[in-house]
Design an enzyme around this catalytic site. Structure first.
Site, PDB file in Angstrom:
ATOM      1  N   HIS A  35      -7.005  -2.240   1.146  1.00 45.38           N
ATOM      2  CA  HIS A  35      -5.795  -3.006   1.270  1.00 45.38           C
ATOM      3  C   HIS A  35      -5.541  -3.853   2.610  1.00 45.38           C
ATOM      4  O   HIS A  35      -5.252  -3.452   3.570  1.00 45.38           O
ATOM      5  CB  HIS A  35      -4.443  -1.994   1.211  1.00 45.38           C
ATOM      6  CG  HIS A  35      -3.190  -2.833   1.038  1.00 45.38           C
ATOM      7  ND1 HIS A  35      -2.288  -2.195   0.044  1.00 45.38           N
ATOM      8  CD2 HIS A  35      -2.751  -4.018   1.516  1.00 45.38           C
ATOM      9  CE1 HIS A  35      -1.306  -2.961   0.106  1.00 45.38           C
ATOM     10  NE2 HIS A  35      -1.403  -4.206   0.957  1.00 45.38           N
TER      11      HIS A  35
ATOM     12  N   HIS B 178      -4.752  -8.014   3.625  1.00 44.27           N
ATOM     13  CA  HIS B 178      -4.192  -9.461   3.324  1.00 44.27           C
ATOM     14  C   HIS B 178      -5.166 -10.608   4.392  1.00 44.27           C
ATOM     15  O   HIS B 178      -4.823 -10.617   5.409  1.00 44.27           O
ATOM     16  CB  HIS B 178      -2.819  -9.657   3.944  1.00 44.27           C
ATOM     17  CG  HIS B 178      -1.913  -8.572   2.968  1.00 44.27           C
ATOM     18  ND1 HIS B 178      -1.354  -9.256   2.004  1.00 44.27           N
ATOM     19  CD2 HIS B 178      -1.403  -7.546   3.085  1.00 44.27           C
ATOM     20  CE1 HIS B 178      -0.553  -8.189   1.359  1.00 44.27           C
ATOM     21  NE2 HIS B 178      -0.800  -7.186   1.790  1.00 44.27           N
TER      22      HIS B 178
ATOM     23  N   LYS C 207      -2.457  -5.941  -9.462  1.00 45.24           N
ATOM     24  CA  LYS C 207      -1.387  -5.521  -8.355  1.00 45.24           C
ATOM     25  C   LYS C 207      -0.221  -6.044  -8.743  1.00 45.24           C
ATOM     26  O   LYS C 207       0.288  -7.012  -9.114  1.00 45.24           O
ATOM     27  CB  LYS C 207      -1.805  -6.261  -7.047  1.00 45.24           C
ATOM     28  CG  LYS C 207      -0.960  -6.099  -5.909  1.00 45.24           C
ATOM     29  CD  LYS C 207      -1.017  -4.873  -5.226  1.00 45.24           C
ATOM     30  CE  LYS C 207       0.169  -4.501  -4.161  1.00 45.24           C
ATOM     31  NZ  LYS C 207      -0.134  -4.494  -2.863  1.00 45.24           N
TER      32      LYS C 207
ATOM     33  N   HIS D  88       2.644  -1.873  -5.470  1.00 41.50           N
ATOM     34  CA  HIS D  88       3.455  -1.958  -4.267  1.00 41.50           C
ATOM     35  C   HIS D  88       4.833  -1.091  -4.560  1.00 41.50           C
ATOM     36  O   HIS D  88       5.843  -1.844  -5.407  1.00 41.50           O
ATOM     37  CB  HIS D  88       4.044  -3.420  -3.703  1.00 41.50           C
ATOM     38  CG  HIS D  88       4.979  -3.423  -2.464  1.00 41.50           C
ATOM     39  ND1 HIS D  88       4.321  -3.890  -1.195  1.00 41.50           N
ATOM     40  CD2 HIS D  88       6.201  -2.835  -2.609  1.00 41.50           C
ATOM     41  CE1 HIS D  88       5.541  -3.652  -0.495  1.00 41.50           C
ATOM     42  NE2 HIS D  88       6.571  -3.130  -0.997  1.00 41.50           N
TER      43      HIS D  88
ATOM     44  N   HIS E 115       0.048   1.958   0.293  1.00 47.44           N
ATOM     45  CA  HIS E 115       0.840   2.271   1.425  1.00 47.44           C
ATOM     46  C   HIS E 115       1.852   3.283   1.352  1.00 47.44           C
ATOM     47  O   HIS E 115       3.184   3.061   1.459  1.00 47.44           O
ATOM     48  CB  HIS E 115       1.283   0.874   2.166  1.00 47.44           C
ATOM     49  CG  HIS E 115       1.984  -0.173   1.582  1.00 47.44           C
ATOM     50  ND1 HIS E 115       2.868   0.228   0.418  1.00 47.44           N
ATOM     51  CD2 HIS E 115       1.497  -1.382   1.089  1.00 47.44           C
ATOM     52  CE1 HIS E 115       3.131  -0.860  -0.459  1.00 47.44           C
ATOM     53  NE2 HIS E 115       2.180  -1.865   0.137  1.00 47.44           N
TER      54      HIS E 115
ATOM     55  N   ASP F  21      -3.405  -2.200   5.104  1.00 47.38           N
ATOM     56  CA  ASP F  21      -2.223  -3.278   4.887  1.00 47.38           C
ATOM     57  C   ASP F  21      -2.327  -3.942   5.933  1.00 47.38           C
ATOM     58  O   ASP F  21      -1.074  -4.394   6.404  1.00 47.38           O
ATOM     59  CB  ASP F  21      -0.963  -2.477   4.686  1.00 47.38           C
ATOM     60  CG  ASP F  21      -0.060  -3.508   3.927  1.00 47.38           C
ATOM     61  OD1 ASP F  21      -0.308  -4.751   3.459  1.00 47.38           O
ATOM     62  OD2 ASP F  21       1.183  -3.027   3.871  1.00 47.38           O
TER      63      ASP F  21
END
Ligand code: DOR
Ligand code: ZN
Length: 343
Positions: free
Chosen positions: A14, A16, A99, A136, A174, A247
């Site tokens: 995970h 970004h 996702k 999420h 997360h 994350d």
């Protein structure tokens, strides 16, 4: 005393990567230790098609510092996806899965799903293609306390998804609460990623003396001591269903401090593996680090375990205040603090 440990090269499930200049900086750090990373599709123009996913994968990999580095892209799920293209991309390893961002749950989730029942047909495709649904897991609604968003999502949505698609592999991303840990532990075909920051911070580190620390603000927001301890136990000891997912979510420092609507996200890539090692050491569980960082994830995703090995040495280092390159300036998580381990 242990002075060095060897582990199979990790993957980060995970991350970004963002875009443009920021992407180059993030890629440099995330490809520093990992063989594979899941690159989150919540870019400014979300990744919803096979063409976008192929281009994004190529862009990340061409900026990596590690020849074998691979970016795995999940599709940003919406209720208006082209299902032929989506299925084609799952079948051809262009999308690793899908996702789910519930609408307005976090950064760039304004294109996310309002009515999750409307995309049950997508879950059916994922289940049939044996691909992973990454979630999420938060419900953002006016009547829900920010600290309870994960619990409400589990009770009002995840419970039903789990029971409707029994063979669908789900990752609760997360995980941030003991409630989330328990849900993952007692249900089948579900795993969870755990970030370093959810095992290091509690809400006092974010909201103190009526001031918010913007660099500790993320979604899901960090919670209580009890939650932190439950996450540490899940990562370090209940060691089959949980795996590494940082994350790491950079925002420019100026965007963190100058805005009324605060950007959620913590940037940990420059020291994430070292932070996990610190935590496992504190829990007297260094012997379990490799399972969490390098084995449980690929096993869950049905991918090969990496063949290379990496060494962590017991060398004390201080995390620099910022990551700075060109116009990019990002505050590092754990800035100014000491870490015991170094790759
Ligand atoms: O804090 C977060 N930031 N949580 C997320 O889920 C998204 C991320 C981001 O993209 O900034
Ligand atoms: Zn994220």
């Amino acid at each position: 005393m242990t002075t060095s440990i060897k582990i199979i090269q990790p993957d980060d499930w995970h991350v970004h990567f963002r875009e443009d200049e920021m992407l180059k900086v993030v890629t440099k750090y995330s490809s520093r230790v990992n063989r594979r990373c899941i690159a989150m599709p919540n870019t400014s123009n979300p990744i919803t098609s096979s063409d976008q996913a192929s281009a994004y994968k190529k862009l990340i990999e061409s900026n990596s510092y590690n020849e074998n580095f691979e970016a795995l892209i999940p599709c940003y799920l919406t209720d208006s996806l082209n299902l032929n293209d989506f299925t084609f991309a799952l079948q051809n390893n262009i999308f690793v899965g899908g996702k789910l961002y519930p609408n307005n749950a976090t950064t760039n989730s304004q294109h996310g799903v309002n009515d999750i029942k409307k995309i049950y047909n997508i879950f059916e495709i994922l289940e049939k293609e044996n691909r992973v649904l990454l979630i999420h897991g938060e419900l953002n609604r006016d009547d829900i306390d920010i600290f309870d968003r994960e619990k409400y999502f589990i009770d009002e949505e995840l419970f039903q998804i789990r029971n409707t698609f029994k063979d669908l592999k789900i990752v609760l991303e997360h995980v941030s609460s003991s409630y989330g840990v328990d849900f993952v532990n007692v249900n089948k075909n579900i795993g969870g990623t755990i970030t370093p920051h959810h095992m290091l911070l509690t809400k006092d580190d974010v909201f103190k003396n009526e001031k918010i620390n913007p660099h500790h603000y993320c979604m899901p927001v960090v919670k209580n001591e009890e939650d932190l301890l439950s996450l540490r136990k899940a990562a370090c000891f209940d060691n089959d269903k949980f795996f590494l997912g940082t994350d790491s979510a950079p925002h420019l420092t100026k965007d963190k401090i100058q805005h009324e609507s605060l950007k959620a996200g913590i940037f940990s890539s420059p020291c994430s593996l070292e932070l996990y090692a610190n935590i496992f050491e504190e829990e007297h569980a260094l012997h379990n680090l490799e399972k969490f960082s390098s084995i449980n994830g690929p096993q869950f995703y049905g991918l090969d375990i990496n063949s290379q090995v990496l060494t962590l040495n017991k060398i004390e280092t201080e995390v620099p205040e910022y990551t700075e390159e060109g116009n990019i300036k990002i505050k590092n998580f754990f800035a100014g603090k000491k870490i015991n381990w170094k790759v």
